[in-house]
Scaffold this motif. Structure first.
Motif, short mmCIF file in Angstrom:
data_model
loop_
_atom_site.label_atom_id
_atom_site.label_comp_id
_atom_site.label_asym_id
_atom_site.label_seq_id
_atom_site.Cartn_x
_atom_site.Cartn_y
_atom_site.Cartn_z
N VAL A 1 42.07 -43.22 -10.47
CA VAL A 1 41.74 -44.38 -11.29
C VAL A 1 41.57 -43.87 -12.72
O VAL A 1 40.56 -43.25 -13.06
CB VAL A 1 40.45 -45.07 -10.81
N PRO B 1 43.30 -49.94 -11.15
CA PRO B 1 43.22 -51.40 -11.03
C PRO B 1 43.21 -52.07 -12.40
O PRO B 1 43.64 -51.50 -13.40
CB PRO B 1 41.89 -51.59 -10.29
N GLU C 1 48.47 -51.64 -9.04
CA GLU C 1 47.74 -50.75 -8.14
C GLU C 1 48.30 -50.80 -6.71
O GLU C 1 47.97 -49.95 -5.88
CB GLU C 1 46.25 -51.09 -8.12
N THR D 1 47.41 -44.84 -13.71
CA THR D 1 47.25 -45.60 -12.47
C THR D 1 45.82 -46.11 -12.33
O THR D 1 44.87 -45.51 -12.83
CB THR D 1 47.61 -44.75 -11.25
#
Length: 496
Positions: free
Chosen positions: A26, A198, A168, A196
């Motif tokens: 993340v 959300p 995602e 990468t």
């Protein structure tokens, strides 16, 4: 992947089986900021290259994608659940667009002379399109190669660097694109980088200082991301889906129309932003069209095997939207010709064909994004156009009739950014045509010449060729001279 150590990870799963696919970082504001800073440095050398050199590099990337087509398609199929054949076709269509952008950027963006006016005849004027710098791209999951390439390939061809945040749900596909770029163009590795995560990663990208952000997703998310961009006046391009309509005239070839409607509505499990969701057929042919569509749709089966016609719903929460639309339509008096509420069996949705759906039902006003199509009868083409244009979406549309010329005239009346006559989604396969919509479908264009220019800034330049007979831009000009110039201009412009 972005430079730096991410503090958290997330896991992707197969939409069909729920099995674990991979783990990814993340990326937060620090990682995104580093990716943008690196891209900005690499972009300087890329922009300094002759356009012909950039073309050659991008064509090498295209060749690498074609060579690794099976592997890229496998990743797409694994992450989205779509059949391998559909994934392969998506990559093939992507190659067409990348090739067009690479080969046409120099022609479209080169310096161009423009004419001057009566009082500026002593000036030589030109304009040039210059790269913006670093472009942020937030991509979707439904077509994780084809859709973002409308920004990635065109932005790179225009001389920019790109920081790409894939959905995602499909990060592996985005990472594969960047890996193949670096392998094909090692001298400019990092020009296309991937972050990468959300929505928070997308928010960080919007606030990172990129020179433009291209977004694909829902209208609600677009408004949120756009608000973040507004804080720094970062230009924003949005493609936000649609509620595309098909108009069927009395003289349409009904077999060809039915075939196109079924494919346009049910392909990719209906998860296509410009897919067919509404059909307005004139009353004389409505019943016959319904029969043909129902016959074809009834034969299709979703699944994960090689025999499946389409795959599962990639986004689990979308299953509930589809169920709500179908259930609401039937409760409001619609008739299900194929399937119905019972067709929703997560993660799959079997084909649903409805008719007589009230125009104010959610199935007619909201984007369903599933394998559902509503076919309503109208008195004539005029009513069909009126109903098609009543949507708050305005992305794509299609017209089926006996005459191509008549169909084009009908298409011209539609409030849609793109339209096809006697086919569906024909415009999506033509790289030279721009793509985009208005209203809740977003704004701005990708693809074609407009798509290349979307990732540039225009610089206007004048070069004085000789001293003007009357220098109006000087305090030394006598008042009488200015007055004569004004009288001359007024006299000329009062003529027709």
């Amino acid at each position: 992947m972005a430079d730096g150590t991410a503090t958290a990870t997330f896991v992707t799963h197969s939409p069909a089986t729920g099995e674990r696919i991979a783990e990814h970082p993340v990326d937060g504001p620090e990682q995104v900021s580093r990716a943008v800073a690196r891209a900005r440095e690499v972009q300087k050398g890329w922009a300094a290259l002759p356009a012909s050199r950039r073309r050659d590099h991008l064509l090498r990337w295209k060749k690498a994608l074609a060579t690794e087509l099976d592997e890229v398609a496998r990743t797409v199929s694994e992450e989205t659940g779509k059949p391998a054949g559909d994934a392969a076709l998506e990559v093939v269509l992507t190659l067409e667009h990348l090739a067009w952008a690479a080969r046409n950027a120099e022609r479209v963006l080169r310096r161009r002379k423009v004419g001057t006016g009566l009082f500026t005849v002593h000036q030589r004027a030109s304009l040039v399109h210059r790269p913006l710098g670093v472009i942020g791209v937030i991509g979707p999951w439904n077509y994780p190669v084809y859709t973002p390439m409308g920004s990635l390939g065109y932005a790179l061809a225009a001389g920019n660097a790109v920081v790409f945040k894939p959905s995602e749900l499909t990060p592996g596909t985005g990472l594969a694109l960047a890996r193949l770029f670096d392998a094909a163009v090692p001298a400019h590795a990092g020009l296309l980088s991937v972050v990468t995560g959300p929505g928070s990663t997308g928010d960080a990208l919007a606030r990172s200082g990129v020179d433009k952000l291209a977004f694909t997703g829902s209208p609600g998310t677009a408004r949120t991301v756009m608000a973040a961009c507004a804080e720094t006046l970062t230009p924003f391009l949005a493609e936000c889906g649609g509620k595309d309509a098909v108009i069927v005239a009395a003289d349409a070839d009904l077999d060809a129309t039915a075939d196109a409607v079924v494919w346009g509505a049910l392909g990719n499990a209906g998860q296509t932003c410009a897919g067919v969701e509404r059909v307005y057929a004139v009353r004389e042919v409505h019943a016959a069209l319904c029969e043909r569509v129902a016959e074809r749709a009834g034969k299709l089966r979703p699944g994960s095997g090689a025999e499946a016609d389409y795959g599962p719903m990639t986004l689990p929460s979308q299953v509930g939207v589809v169920e709500r639309h179908v259930t609401g339509a039937v409760a409001a008096g619609a008739r299900a010709l194929v399937g119905g509420p019972e067709s929703v069996r997560a993660p799959y949705v079997a084909p649903v064909v409805l008719t007589g759906v009230p125009e104010d039902a959610a199935a007619m006003t909201e984007e369903t994004f599933g394998p559902v199509v509503a076919i309503n009868a109208v008195a004539d083409v005029d009513e069909a156009v009126e109903r098609a244009n009543a949507s708050r979406y305005a992305l794509g549309a299609a017209v089926f009739c006996g005459s191509g010329r008549t169909g084009a005239a009908i298409a011209a009346r539609l409030r849609a950014g793109a339209a096809s006559v006697n086919s569906v989604l024909g415009f999506a396969a033509v790289p030279a045509l721009p793509f985009g919509g208005s209203g809740d479908s977003g704004f701005g264009r990708i693809h074609g010449e407009e798509g290349l220019r979307a990732f540039t800034s225009v610089q206007s330049v004048t070069v004085q060729r000789f001293a003007p007979p009357v220098a109006l831009t000087s305090f030394e000009v006598p008042a009488a001279t200015r007055e004569r110039a004004v009288r001359l201009a007024r006299s000329l412009h009062r003529r027709r």
